[in-house]
Design a protein around this motif. Structure first.
Motif, PDB file in Angstrom:
ATOM      1  N   ALA A 135       0.821  -1.228   0.000  1.00 15.61           N
ATOM      2  CA  ALA A 135       0.000   0.000   0.000  1.00 15.61           C
ATOM      3  C   ALA A 135       0.848   1.269   0.000  1.00 15.61           C
ATOM      4  CB  ALA A 135      -0.921  -0.001   1.222  1.00 15.61           C
ATOM      5  N   ILE A 136       2.141   1.117   0.289  1.00 15.69           N
ATOM      6  CA  ILE A 136       2.995   2.309   0.367  1.00 15.69           C
ATOM      7  C   ILE A 136       3.667   2.529  -0.983  1.00 15.69           C
ATOM      8  CG2 ILE A 136       4.975   3.377   1.527  1.00 15.69           C
ATOM      9  CD1 ILE A 136       4.163   1.860   4.031  1.00 15.69           C
ATOM     10  N   ILE A 137       3.197   3.513  -1.711  1.00 14.68           N
ATOM     11  CA  ILE A 137       3.714   3.780  -3.051  1.00 14.68           C
ATOM     12  C   ILE A 137       4.901   4.727  -2.912  1.00 14.68           C
ATOM     13  CG2 ILE A 137       3.104   4.661  -5.353  1.00 14.68           C
ATOM     14  CD1 ILE A 137       1.386   2.266  -4.344  1.00 14.68           C
ATOM     15  N   SER A 166       1.577  15.686   9.729  1.00 15.24           N
ATOM     16  CA  SER A 166       0.249  15.202   9.407  1.00 15.24           C
ATOM     17  C   SER A 166       0.162  14.806   7.927  1.00 15.24           C
ATOM     18  CB  SER A 166      -0.718  16.351   9.676  1.00 15.24           C
ATOM     19  OG  SER A 166      -1.931  15.840  10.018  1.00 15.24           O
ATOM     20  N   GLY A 167      -0.431  13.632   7.664  1.00 10.18           N
ATOM     21  CA  GLY A 167      -0.646  13.213   6.281  1.00 10.18           C
ATOM     22  C   GLY A 167       0.556  12.589   5.603  1.00 10.18           C
ATOM     23  N   THR A 168       1.613  12.260   6.355  1.00  7.69           N
ATOM     24  CA  THR A 168       2.807  11.669   5.722  1.00  7.69           C
ATOM     25  C   THR A 168       2.676  10.151   5.555  1.00  7.69           C
ATOM     26  OG1 THR A 168       3.811  11.742   7.914  1.00  7.69           O
ATOM     27  CG2 THR A 168       4.557  13.391   6.336  1.00  7.69           C
ATOM     28  N   GLY A 169       1.618   9.564   6.129  1.00  8.98           N
ATOM     29  CA  GLY A 169       1.407   8.126   5.949  1.00  8.98           C
ATOM     30  C   GLY A 169       1.783   7.316   7.198  1.00  8.98           C
ATOM     31  N   LYS A 170       1.604   7.918   8.379  1.00  9.79           N
ATOM     32  CA  LYS A 170       2.018   7.216   9.610  1.00  9.79           C
ATOM     33  C   LYS A 170       1.146   5.978   9.858  1.00  9.79           C
ATOM     34  CE  LYS A 170       1.757  10.955  12.223  1.00  9.79           C
ATOM     35  NZ  LYS A 170       1.464  11.998  11.190  1.00  9.79           N
ATOM     36  N   GLU A 171      -0.162   6.139   9.615  1.00 11.70           N
ATOM     37  CA  GLU A 171      -1.038   4.980   9.853  1.00 11.70           C
ATOM     38  C   GLU A 171      -0.738   3.858   8.846  1.00 11.70           C
ATOM     39  OE1 GLU A 171      -5.122   5.706  10.725  1.00 11.70           O
ATOM     40  OE2 GLU A 171      -5.564   3.553  10.731  1.00 11.70           O
ATOM     41  N   LEU A 172      -0.477   4.261   7.612  1.00 13.10           N
ATOM     42  CA  LEU A 172      -0.130   3.270   6.590  1.00 13.10           C
ATOM     43  C   LEU A 172       1.135   2.501   6.996  1.00 13.10           C
ATOM     44  CD1 LEU A 172      -1.909   3.103   4.147  1.00 13.10           C
ATOM     45  CD2 LEU A 172      -0.308   4.518   2.876  1.00 13.10           C
ATOM     46  N   ASP A 235      -2.810   6.287  17.653  1.00 15.13           N
ATOM     47  CA  ASP A 235      -2.531   7.450  16.813  1.00 15.13           C
ATOM     48  C   ASP A 235      -2.652   8.713  17.670  1.00 15.13           C
ATOM     49  OD1 ASP A 235      -1.941   8.847  14.565  1.00 15.13           O
ATOM     50  OD2 ASP A 235      -3.838   8.485  13.536  1.00 15.13           O
ATOM     51  N   GLU A 236      -1.909   9.733  17.310  1.00 14.71           N
ATOM     52  CA  GLU A 236      -1.891  11.016  18.039  1.00 14.71           C
ATOM     53  C   GLU A 236      -1.662  10.794  19.535  1.00 14.71           C
ATOM     54  OE1 GLU A 236      -1.410  13.266  16.246  1.00 14.71           O
ATOM     55  OE2 GLU A 236      -2.519  12.996  14.387  1.00 14.71           O
ATOM     56  N   LEU A 317       3.016   9.069  -7.114  1.00 14.89           N
ATOM     57  CA  LEU A 317       1.811   9.038  -6.293  1.00 14.89           C
ATOM     58  C   LEU A 317       0.634   9.668  -7.033  1.00 14.89           C
ATOM     59  CD1 LEU A 317       3.222   9.954  -2.792  1.00 14.89           C
ATOM     60  CD2 LEU A 317       1.645   8.084  -3.233  1.00 14.89           C
ATOM     61  N   VAL A 353       0.891  13.749   1.857  1.00 16.70           N
ATOM     62  CA  VAL A 353       0.199  12.867   0.901  1.00 16.70           C
ATOM     63  C   VAL A 353      -1.326  13.031   1.007  1.00 16.70           C
ATOM     64  CG1 VAL A 353       0.051  10.543  -0.036  1.00 16.70           C
ATOM     65  CG2 VAL A 353       2.097  11.238   1.170  1.00 16.70           C
ATOM     66  N   ARG A 354      -1.830  13.298   2.228  1.00 10.39           N
ATOM     67  CA  ARG A 354      -3.284  13.454   2.354  1.00 10.39           C
ATOM     68  C   ARG A 354      -3.756  14.617   1.474  1.00 10.39           C
ATOM     69  NH1 ARG A 354      -4.266  13.272   7.437  1.00 10.39           N
ATOM     70  NH2 ARG A 354      -5.097  11.164   7.412  1.00 10.39           N
ATOM     71  N   VAL A 357      -3.782  13.512  -2.098  1.00 21.78           N
ATOM     72  CA  VAL A 357      -4.972  12.675  -2.354  1.00 21.78           C
ATOM     73  C   VAL A 357      -6.162  13.594  -2.651  1.00 21.78           C
ATOM     74  CG1 VAL A 357      -6.612  11.023  -1.336  1.00 21.78           C
ATOM     75  CG2 VAL A 357      -4.175  10.795  -0.838  1.00 21.78           C
TER      76      VAL A 357
HETATM   77  N1  LIG Z   1       3.203   6.247   0.358  1.00 20.61           N
HETATM   78  C1  LIG Z   1       1.879   6.297   0.216  1.00 20.61           C
HETATM   79  N2  LIG Z   1       1.302   5.634  -0.791  1.00 20.61           N
HETATM   80  C2  LIG Z   1      -0.039   5.689  -0.987  1.00 20.61           C
HETATM   81  N3  LIG Z   1      -0.887   6.383  -0.220  1.00 20.61           N
HETATM   82  C3  LIG Z   1      -0.373   7.052   0.810  1.00 20.61           C
HETATM   83  C4  LIG Z   1       1.039   7.041   1.094  1.00 20.61           C
HETATM   84  N4  LIG Z   1       1.249   7.778   2.198  1.00 20.61           N
HETATM   85  C5  LIG Z   1       0.050   8.239   2.585  1.00 20.61           C
HETATM   86  N5  LIG Z   1      -0.935   7.807   1.768  1.00 20.61           N
HETATM   87  C6  LIG Z   1      -2.368   8.144   1.853  1.00 20.61           C
HETATM   88  O1  LIG Z   1      -2.433   9.466   2.410  1.00 20.61           O
HETATM   89  C7  LIG Z   1      -3.487   9.562   3.361  1.00 20.61           C
HETATM   90  C8  LIG Z   1      -2.901   9.927   4.718  1.00 20.61           C
HETATM   91  O2  LIG Z   1      -2.143   8.826   5.224  1.00 20.61           O
HETATM   92  P1  LIG Z   1      -2.135   8.439   6.789  1.00 20.61           P
HETATM   93  O3  LIG Z   1      -3.513   8.541   7.377  1.00 20.61           O
HETATM   94  O4  LIG Z   1      -1.440   7.138   6.916  1.00 20.61           O
HETATM   95  O5  LIG Z   1      -1.244   9.652   7.311  1.00 20.61           O
HETATM   96  P2  LIG Z   1      -0.941  10.073   8.824  1.00 20.61           P
HETATM   97  O6  LIG Z   1       0.455  10.540   8.836  1.00 20.61           O
HETATM   98  O7  LIG Z   1      -1.328   8.955   9.754  1.00 20.61           O
HETATM   99  O8  LIG Z   1      -1.917  11.315   8.995  1.00 20.61           O
HETATM  100  P3  LIG Z   1      -2.370  12.040  10.373  1.00 20.61           P
HETATM  101  O9  LIG Z   1      -1.124  12.482  11.090  1.00 20.61           O
HETATM  102  O10 LIG Z   1      -3.150  13.201   9.868  1.00 20.61           O
HETATM  103  O11 LIG Z   1      -3.168  11.029  11.125  1.00 20.61           O
HETATM  104  C9  LIG Z   1      -4.195   8.226   3.347  1.00 20.61           C
HETATM  105  O12 LIG Z   1      -5.270   8.317   2.409  1.00 20.61           O
HETATM  106  C10 LIG Z   1      -3.136   7.258   2.844  1.00 20.61           C
HETATM  107  O13 LIG Z   1      -3.721   6.154   2.202  1.00 20.61           O
END
Ligand SMILES: Nc1ncnc2c1ncn2[C@@H]1O[C@H](COP(=O)(O)OP(=O)(O)OP(=O)(O)O)[C@@H](O)[C@H]1O
Length: 454
Positions: A135-137, A166-172, A235-236, A317, A353-354, A357
């Protein structure tokens, strides 16, 4: 012939693409094709082809360079190269580098089908050892290093803190760690520690017994128990109320929790991955975060880079997200114009990344043409931007607002508007197209949906 994924054809000669597609379709293969080698990585991520057939000589990127990119991310995906008659040395070097096979032009139908059949039987569904990170592109060396570290620590059962804006993909990343860990057959459960008031968060995490507080009408099992054997993603974590931090620390030290209102301790077996966009060291100084809990959670720290720090991921992306957003009823949307892609690549992306998107989804939803224009991207960026825009974003915003004003002033007369702007008509029309503006929309009684200036 295998019934797995499609065949991906790459050639900047549209007539050859058409011919090969027809031949392969006639032999029962599903085919996807592109004239742009730069689109290939995105297509592989989104469509999972079983074989790639690519021309060797292409203006945008030669077949061997493309093969290098494919091999890095998808080492088991067979690539067949098409070479002009006489380029034997290149073909030999290509096979030495791991290209599955090569075919010389003009392509002999039987040789094509035979080679393809061999390649298809060689193919096995996406490399199982890679699915944890599917899932990590990314094609960024920074991210590759981070993913290698993540894989290594995923195997050990230590607590991991994922930091990053925020939005860098931490949950992913947290999900990928879970998938790469020996706990991957058990649940992955996520909770946002900043989104709930203290008592509710406590009861969500630890559970409660009937009558523990007003409104606790039934017994409720908490997330620690629900995630038993698996991973709990906090998270957070930096926003967790201070008093609850003590209870969390105790639970992690004793490997036991006590549901609210209960006298009985319950054993827990979870791996904790937490994430924060805050600077926890500063939060500790400000007495908002407990230092002892910090050291317990932060056995290993993985810091996700901002999207700007891995700008090479932006086009990859963007194409991937476009294909995802366009699948289904917007499938006529095919890509970004080169100007649009350039604008995406140089934007500042404060929302990471958010935000990308959101911008891509907005462009796909609003475009009326298969190629998304720079104007549409500029509009989406302006709407998304929360911070000070970059020079290019600001210039685009200014251009669009200027064009709207001048079209309003001349009631949709493009020739008068061009005169006022002191541009020739051709230039002026190009500008309008870039910003997705229609003079007719500004005529009296024209479209009810005149664009608004930003
Ligand atoms: N490398 C990636 N490839 C594909 N999609 C990504 C990538 N990184 C982030 N995304 C997408 O970007 C969005 C934000 O990712 P995610 O929720 O994991 O970020 P986060 O750092 O946990 O954000 P927050 O701090 O706001 O909770 C999601 O829709 C996720 O699917």
């Amino acid at each position: 012939m295998s019934l797995n994924g499609p065949i991906l054809l790459v050639d900047d000669d549209p007539s050859l693409l058409k011919l090969l597609t027809m031949r392969l379709n006639a032999s029962g293969y599903e085919v996807i094709s592109t004239e742009h080698p730069t689109e290939v990585m995105g297509l592989i991520e989104s469509r999972h082809p079983q074989v790639v057939i690519s021309d060797l000589k292409m203006d945008e990127m030669d077949g061997l360079t493309l093969f290098g990119h494919i091999q890095k991310r998808h080492p088991t995906l067979p690539v067949i190269l098409l070479t002009a008659h006489g380029s034997i040395p290149e073909a030999v070097s290509a096979t030495q580098q791991g290209v599955f096979s090569f075919l010389t032009k003009p392509i002999d139908k039987n040789a094509l089908l035979e080679t393809l059949e061999k390649a298809c039987s060689h193919y096995s569904t996406p490399d199982a050892s890679e699915t944890w990170r599917a899932a990590i592109i990314t094609q960024s060396p920074l991210m590759e290093t981070l993913l290698e570290q993540a894989k290594r620590v995923a195997e050990a059962d230590v607590s991991i803190l994922v930091s990053g804006a925020s939005g860098t993909g931490k949950e992913l990343m947290a999900q990928a760690i879970h998938l790469a860990s020996p706990r991957n057959k058990k649940p992955f459960i996520a909770i946002n520690c900043g989104a709930l008031p203290e008592q509710l968060l406590e009861s969500e995490l630890f559970g409660h017994v009937k009558g523990a507080f007003t409104g606790a009408v039934t017994h409720h099992e908490g997330l620690f128990q629900a995630a038993h054997g698996g991973t709990l993603f906090l998270d957070e974590i930096g926003d967790m109320p201070y008093p609850l931090q003590v209870k969390l620390l105790r639970a992690l030290q004793e490997r036991q929790i006590r549901p609210l209102g209960s006298t009985k301790a319950v054993d827990i077996d979870v791996r904790i991955v937490s994430a924060t966009h805050r600077n926890l060291k500063a939060a500790i100084e400000a007495k908002e975060f407990r230092e002892d809990l910090f050291y317990r959670l932060n056995v290993v720290n993985l810091r996700l880079p901002s999207l700007r720090e891995r700008a090479e991921d932006i086009p990859l992306l963007a194409r991937y997200l476009l294909q995802r957003a366009a699948s289904g009823h917007r499938s006529y949307v095919k890509g970004f114009s080169p100007d649009a892609l350039a604008l995406l690549s140089c934007a500042s992306w404060p929302g990471n990344v958010r935000q990308l998107v959101n911008v891509v989804e907005q462009c796909v939803a609003l475009t009326s043409t298969p190629m998304i224009t720079e104007g549409l991207v500029s509009q989406a960026l302006a709407e998304q931007a929360e911070s000070f825009p970059s020079f290019i974003e600001a210039r685009n915003q200014f251009e669009r607002n200027y064009l709207i004003k001048v079209l309003k002033l001349t009631e949709g007369s493009a020739s008068q508007a061009a005169k006022i702007a002191q541009r020739n008509r051709t230039d002026f029309y190009k500008l309008l197209a870039r910003h997705n503006l229609e003079p007719a929309d500004f005529k009296p009684g024209g479209s009810q949906h005149q664009p608004l200036p930003d």
